[in-house]
Motif scaffolding. Structure first.
Motif: not given
Length: 121
Positions: A84-92, A61-63, A72-79
């Motif tokens: 805080i309004g940062i969209d998370v995209y998945f690319d594997d 967020q500070s960036l 990949g990402i865990g459920g808690e950090p995704l929430k």
């Protein structure tokens, strides 16, 4: 738009993406305007402690991130990112940042489905 990629080395657009966003060695920050790369900045990851990756979320967020692209990402950090309004995209599929960025800008990278998060045991 500011897009953050977790990366393993300080290699700009040629960097290999980091597998775990909170433990990546670097965050490569791409500023894009009208689908054109305007700036590439590399920041050393200051690290985080375990426990839903709160420090990692704050670090990204500070960036000034608008978007985070992960493999990949865990459920808690995704929430937390979504709150805080940062969209998370998945690319594997794309290992190299530049390839992932091209796919994202072409609309070929989807927002992560909360049902597809990883869990830490």
């Amino acid at each position: 738009m500011i897009i953050v990629f977790p990366t393993t080395k300080d290699e700009g657009l040629g960097a290999k993406r980091g597998a775990h966003f909170g433990k990546a060695n670097y965050y490569t920050v791409i500023t894009v305007e009208d689908s054109v790369v305007k700036d590439v900045a590399i920041h050393k990851n200051p690290g985080h402690v375990t426990g839903a990756c709160s420090d990692a979320v704050n670090n990204i967020q500070s960036l000034g991130a608008d978007v985070l692209i992960v493999g990949g990402i865990g459920g808690e950090p995704l929430k937390k990112f979504l709150a805080i309004g940062i969209d998370v995209y998945f690319d594997d599929k794309n290992e190299i940042l530049e390839d992932s960025l091209r796919a994202f800008l072409a609309g070929n990278v989807a927002k992560i489905n909360p049902n597809h998060t990883c869990s830490h045991k």
